[in-house]
Design a protein around this motif. Structure first.
Motif, PDB file in Angstrom:
ATOM      1  N   LYS A   7       1.239   4.381  -2.923  1.00 33.64           N
ATOM      2  CA  LYS A   7       1.137   5.817  -2.694  1.00 33.64           C
ATOM      3  C   LYS A   7       2.326   6.535  -3.337  1.00 33.64           C
ATOM      4  O   LYS A   7       2.162   7.559  -4.005  1.00 33.64           O
ATOM      5  CB  LYS A   7       1.116   6.080  -1.179  1.00 33.64           C
ATOM      6  CG  LYS A   7       0.282   7.282  -0.782  1.00 33.64           C
ATOM      7  CD  LYS A   7       0.136   7.330   0.723  1.00 33.64           C
ATOM      8  CE  LYS A   7       0.333   8.737   1.207  1.00 33.64           C
ATOM      9  NZ  LYS A   7       0.573   8.780   2.653  1.00 33.64           N
ATOM     10  N   ASP A   8       3.528   5.964  -3.149  1.00 32.40           N
ATOM     11  CA  ASP A   8       4.724   6.559  -3.764  1.00 32.40           C
ATOM     12  C   ASP A   8       4.575   6.626  -5.284  1.00 32.40           C
ATOM     13  O   ASP A   8       4.889   7.646  -5.905  1.00 32.40           O
ATOM     14  CB  ASP A   8       5.966   5.714  -3.432  1.00 32.40           C
ATOM     15  CG  ASP A   8       6.365   5.849  -1.976  1.00 32.40           C
ATOM     16  OD1 ASP A   8       5.965   6.849  -1.355  1.00 32.40           O
ATOM     17  OD2 ASP A   8       7.067   4.945  -1.470  1.00 32.40           O
ATOM     18  N   ALA A  60       1.816   6.593  -7.054  1.00 30.65           N
ATOM     19  CA  ALA A  60       0.780   7.561  -7.445  1.00 30.65           C
ATOM     20  C   ALA A  60       1.320   8.986  -7.366  1.00 30.65           C
ATOM     21  O   ALA A  60       1.055   9.812  -8.236  1.00 30.65           O
ATOM     22  CB  ALA A  60      -0.444   7.397  -6.545  1.00 30.65           C
ATOM     23  N   ARG A  61       2.103   9.256  -6.332  1.00 24.33           N
ATOM     24  CA  ARG A  61       2.669  10.604  -6.179  1.00 24.33           C
ATOM     25  C   ARG A  61       3.610  10.957  -7.320  1.00 24.33           C
ATOM     26  O   ARG A  61       3.867  12.121  -7.595  1.00 24.33           O
ATOM     27  CB  ARG A  61       3.442  10.698  -4.856  1.00 24.33           C
ATOM     28  CG  ARG A  61       2.603  11.101  -3.660  1.00 24.33           C
ATOM     29  CD  ARG A  61       3.341  10.749  -2.387  1.00 24.33           C
ATOM     30  NE  ARG A  61       4.684  11.312  -2.312  1.00 24.33           N
ATOM     31  CZ  ARG A  61       4.974  12.460  -1.695  1.00 24.33           C
ATOM     32  NH1 ARG A  61       4.027  13.141  -1.102  1.00 24.33           N
ATOM     33  NH2 ARG A  61       6.198  12.908  -1.673  1.00 24.33           N
ATOM     34  N   ARG A  98       0.816  -1.207   0.000  1.00 20.03           N
ATOM     35  CA  ARG A  98       0.000   0.000   0.000  1.00 20.03           C
ATOM     36  C   ARG A  98       0.858   1.269   0.000  1.00 20.03           C
ATOM     37  O   ARG A  98       0.597   2.214  -0.730  1.00 20.03           O
ATOM     38  CB  ARG A  98      -0.935  -0.001   1.204  1.00 20.03           C
ATOM     39  CG  ARG A  98      -2.029   1.047   1.130  1.00 20.03           C
ATOM     40  CD  ARG A  98      -3.045   0.812   2.217  1.00 20.03           C
ATOM     41  NE  ARG A  98      -3.829  -0.410   2.001  1.00 20.03           N
ATOM     42  CZ  ARG A  98      -4.936  -0.454   1.265  1.00 20.03           C
ATOM     43  NH1 ARG A  98      -5.375   0.633   0.682  1.00 20.03           N
ATOM     44  NH2 ARG A  98      -5.594  -1.563   1.114  1.00 20.03           N
ATOM     45  N   SER A  99       1.917   1.254   0.807  1.00 15.85           N
ATOM     46  CA  SER A  99       2.766   2.454   0.900  1.00 15.85           C
ATOM     47  C   SER A  99       3.470   2.707  -0.432  1.00 15.85           C
ATOM     48  O   SER A  99       3.658   3.847  -0.852  1.00 15.85           O
ATOM     49  CB  SER A  99       3.789   2.276   2.008  1.00 15.85           C
ATOM     50  OG  SER A  99       4.627   1.183   1.713  1.00 15.85           O
TER      51      SER A  99
END
Lengths: 156, 500
Positions: A78-79, A81-82, A74-75
């Motif tokens: 996020k990276d 997507a950023r 999950r983390s």
């Protein structure tokens, strides 16, 4: 979360679809034998079929023995997507405003928001890169890049 | 001795101020793209290629090949100092390079890597020099069926020896061929597979696809893996370099074995990545210090580096003599050759000896200059990696899209690059090999033409591919490689221990 198995199946469906589209598209040009040799669609038709068959086999392999571990933590998602979302923004901006302006906005945004740099350094870098690119591409190599309304306004 | 005379002629072509200058620029740019995450050799060469469209082909190929050498060196630098392989082919270098550097012996690790890389490349060029005459004479006997058989052999060796899952390799190759078929058909002139989209009329450029697959895709992967730069200080002490140099002859067996593995894998398109892994595995198997592997054993650096560079260099031979690239980067350069108006293949040696031998001579010079230059500039390039990713990442994104646009000045190509970036990321995550796709894209039209011409010759009978000893042998060899993964499992038992 998307599992590795689901991703395997998903990608195999996409390649299977791609193979089908290629094979179907090729039929328009004839896939048989003409007096002048094989018709133009023949080669792509069989290539499309090979892709389709291999994709289906990949799909079956994933269905039978795919592992259910997540493709992405999950983390990490996020990276990613950023990084990816601003990049898509850059492409859209480049098509609307030209590559130079888009570069400025994109770098300024990522440095300010994601890098937490001060205004001074952010502006220096995000102005420096497009100016450097301009000097290199348009002046040194004479290769024009995509320009937008701003360049037209200042007569470049 | 014809080759020697031609080589001297080549040196007279390569040894001009202009060409040496381009060599230096190429190597430095190469180290830069090799060091930067997301920018590797195939991608770097694709980015530079549009800028060479107007250059003289000899100067252009010297610039691009020098960039390739530089990128190979740069890739090993980051493997050793940061444990981040700058190139897929330098993954194996991290196994022992980084541990040795962690022990405070970064200079030794780098020197071992660069010196053995230089050695591997020199063996590769010597092999090219000796074999090119033979291959060329051999290739002059080729007509359409033989050409198709050689292309077929190249793809079968990817499937059989590439190491990736067989069916995924097939999908990758098939997608490459399909993409190559989009646009104008070179035999009939009809516009194929454009599906009424104007943007597809001109076809899909392999350069843009490379930038997407290798550049953007690699960047996304870097972000996901979390770029952690726990760098080791890179100060190169000349005394350490000299001491390492004195140690090199002790590793002669590893050096020679790895160079041979590299040359073999470069000429048969196994590619530098497979070569470096295979060579590392062999070095460990034959080493007296097997326990030391993975903890900073010099042989563990020498083996992959030598093989990587000799494969990279040797891949130029089939590219020039047969028009079959032995690696993804060679595939991009092959595309470049066609764009510059040259026709790769045996006739190239006859029509443009200045080009071929100038290139071969430049490979001798470029690698010697490369070793010296990379040792001198390592600290500078290592410091680039200390720039935070929040700046360097977006900057590389911009450079990739600028490169994609310069290929054909088509705004649509930005979307193509972005799309293939996602494809490249997924392919890498799910273990689909990318290099075969690029290869298929570059030689797709030529392979198809050869196939169609063969069938025209034989009026549609597939037996044309077994019509004489030469083409029959090639086809048989190809089919053998194709069934090799299955045959190997049957012959050597199912429970094959996993390779390192």
């Amino acid at each position: 979360m998307i599992s590795r198995k689901a991703a395997e199946i998903g990608l195999a469906s996409v390649t299977a679809l791609f193979g089908t589209v290629i094979a179907y598209g090729a039929t328009e040009f004839g896939v048989g034998w003409a007096p002048s040799g094989p018709e133009p669609g023949t080669f792509p038709f069989y290539i499309g079929l090979i892709v389709l068959v291999a994709s289906l086999a990949n799909m079956v392999a994933a269905l039978v023995a795919g592992d259910g571990t997540p493709l992405l933590e999950r983390s990490h998602l996020k990276d990613v997507a950023r990084f990816v979302v601003p990049m898509i923004g850059f492409v859209i901006l480049a098509l609307l405003l030209g590559i130079y302006v888009a570069t400025f906005v994109y770098l300024l945004g990522t440095m300010r928001v994601q890098g937490r740099y001060g205004w001074g350094r952010s502006i220096a870098v995000s102005l420096g890169l497009p100016l450097g690119l301009y000097a290199l591409m348009e002046k040194a190599f004479q290769v024009p890049l995509l320009k937008g309304p701003l360049e037209a306004l200042i007569g470049l | 001795m014809d080759n020697l005379a031609s080589l001297f002629h080549g040196f007279s072509v390569a040894l001009s101020f202009h060409h040496i200058f381009l060599m230096l620029v190429g190597i430095l740019l190469g180290i830069l793209v090799g060091v930067l995450p997301g920018l590797g050799a195939p991608n770097g060469v694709s980015l530079l290629l549009p800028l060479t469209f107007t250059m003289d082909p000899v100067a252009a190929i010297i610039l691009l090949t020098s960039m390739y050498w530089g990128a190979l060196f740069g890739g090993s630098t980051t493997s050793i100092l940061f444990n981040i392989p700058g190139e897929p082919s330098s993954v194996a270098t991290t196994f022992d390079g980084y541990p040795l550097a962690q022990k405070g012996k970064a200079t030794e690790a780098l020197s071992y890597a660069f010196l053995s890389a230089g050695f591997g490349a020199l063996v590769g060029v010597i092999v090219i020099t000796l074999l090119s005459g033979v291959v060329q004479k051999f290739a002059l006997r080729f007509s359409a069926p033989e050409y198709f058989a050689v292309y077929f052999l190249a793809f079968c060796s990817f499937i059989g020896l590439g190491g990736a899952p067989v069916l995924k390799t097939v999908v990758s190759i098939g997608c490459g061929f399909a993409l190559a078929a989009v646009g104008m058909d070179s035999v009939s002139g009809s516009l194929r597979l454009t599906f009424e989209f104007d943007a597809l009329l001109a076809g899909i450029s392999f350069l843009v696809v490379v930038i997407g697959l290798f550049g953007i895709g690699e960047l996304i992967l870097t972000v996901e893996e979390g770029l952690q730069l726990k760098g080791i200080e890179a100060r190169v002490r000349p005394s350490d370099v000299l001491r390492t140099m004195a140690m090199m002859p002790r590793h002669w067996a590893t050096l020679l074995r790895s160079a041979l593995v590299g040359c073999w894998m470069g000429i048969t398109p196994g590619g530098p990545t497979a070569a470096s892994f295979m060579s590392y595995g062999l070095a460990r198997r034959f080493s007296k210090y097997r326990q030391g592997f993975g903890k900073g054993e010099p042989d563990g650096i020498i083996a992959p580096e030598t093989a990587d560079h000799s494969a990279g260099t040797a891949a130029m031979l089939p590219m020039l003599a047969l028009g079959i690239p032995g690696s993804a980067t060679a595939a991009v350069m092959l595309g470049g050759l066609m764009i510059w108006g040259l026709n790769p293949g045996p006739m190239l040696f006859v029509e443009r000896p200045d080009f071929v031998w100038g290139l071969i001579a430049s490979m001798y010079l470029g690698n010697v200059i490369g070793v010296i230059l990379v040792l001198a500039t390592v600290p500078m390039f290592a410091s680039i990696l200390r720039i935070p990713f929040a700046i360097i990442g977006p900057a590389i994104v911009v450079i990739c899209f600028v490169g994609a646009y310069t290929v054909g000045s088509r705004p649509f190509d930005l979307w193509v690059a972005l799309g293939f970036g996602f494809v490249g990321y997924l392919f890498k995550k799910l273990n689909y090999p990318i290099a075969p796709l690029i290869l298929a894209m570059v030689i797709g039209d030529k392979a198809e033409d050869a196939f169609r011409q063969s069938l025209i010759m034989s009026k549609g009978a597939l037996s044309v591919f077994w019509s004489n000893a030469l083409v029959g042998t090639l086809m048989a060899l190809a089919l053998l490689l194709l069934v090799w993964p299955v045959a190997a499992r049957v012959l050597f038992g199912g429970g094959r221990s996993s390779a390192p």
